[in-house]
Design a protein around this motif. Sequence first.
Motif, short mmCIF file in Angstrom:
data_model
loop_
_atom_site.label_atom_id
_atom_site.label_comp_id
_atom_site.label_asym_id
_atom_site.label_seq_id
_atom_site.Cartn_x
_atom_site.Cartn_y
_atom_site.Cartn_z
N ILE A 44 0.91 -1.24 -0.49
CA ILE A 44 0.11 0.05 0.04
C ILE A 44 0.35 1.43 -0.16
O ILE A 44 1.21 1.25 0.63
N GLY A 45 0.25 2.18 -1.03
CA GLY A 45 1.77 3.82 -1.24
C GLY A 45 2.91 2.95 -1.42
O GLY A 45 3.36 2.87 -1.86
N LYS B 236 -6.38 8.59 0.76
CA LYS B 236 -5.93 9.73 1.05
C LYS B 236 -6.59 10.71 1.93
O LYS B 236 -6.12 11.32 2.12
N ASN B 237 -7.56 9.77 3.06
CA ASN B 237 -8.44 10.50 3.54
C ASN B 237 -8.09 10.83 5.07
O ASN B 237 -8.23 9.98 5.95
N LYS B 238 -7.60 11.95 5.74
CA LYS B 238 -6.82 12.21 6.39
C LYS B 238 -7.77 11.85 8.04
O LYS B 238 -7.36 12.04 8.56
N GLN C 6 -9.16 3.11 7.97
CA GLN C 6 -8.49 3.01 7.08
C GLN C 6 -7.98 1.96 6.72
O GLN C 6 -7.76 1.63 5.67
N LYS C 7 -8.14 1.00 7.46
CA LYS C 7 -7.87 -0.54 7.43
C LYS C 7 -9.03 -1.24 6.56
O LYS C 7 -8.49 -2.25 6.05
N LEU C 8 -10.74 -0.48 6.93
CA LEU C 8 -11.29 -1.12 6.06
C LEU C 8 -11.09 -0.66 4.89
O LEU C 8 -11.41 -1.38 4.22
N ALA C 9 -10.84 0.44 4.18
CA ALA C 9 -10.46 1.11 2.96
C ALA C 9 -9.22 0.24 2.29
O ALA C 9 -9.90 -0.02 0.79
#
Length: 156
Positions: free
Chosen positions: A8-9, A42-44, A51-54
Amino acid sequence: MKTTLVAIGKTDDSYIRTGIDKYVNRLRHYISFDVQVLPDVKNKNLSAEQQKLAEAKLLLPFFAPSDIVVLLDEGGQEFTSRAFADFFTKQTLSGRRNLFFVIGGPYGFASDVYQRANAKISLSRMTFSHQMVRLIFLEQLYRAQTIIKGEPYHHD
């Protein structure tokens, strides 16, 4: 068997990218190998769990039911380099077509990703940046290939 590192990233530091490229090129002399980088979420404003689910929504469709999925996770099994080479060999003898090693985001993995995984491995009990984990893992995967081939890269 095709082996893929999924992360990721992107890797921001040029010196780490140089090292990654070095080991990816070396690995391709031994195995069918690729690196797939999935975009950062990207959503902070998301919580760690959100975030883990996304990230899980990005990761899970990537794997077929017959694929072997190995998470690089601090709670995973630790190996010596020789034991990791044995682990890799066992996976390649499984008869499956794809082996994925997965590096998640900064908060680890969602429970659905853990449930999908066939194994979890840890590179160390120490914590490394996600960018450094890529380089360290690739070096160990390369080392495993040289051990399997009986080459002199690894010294006991």
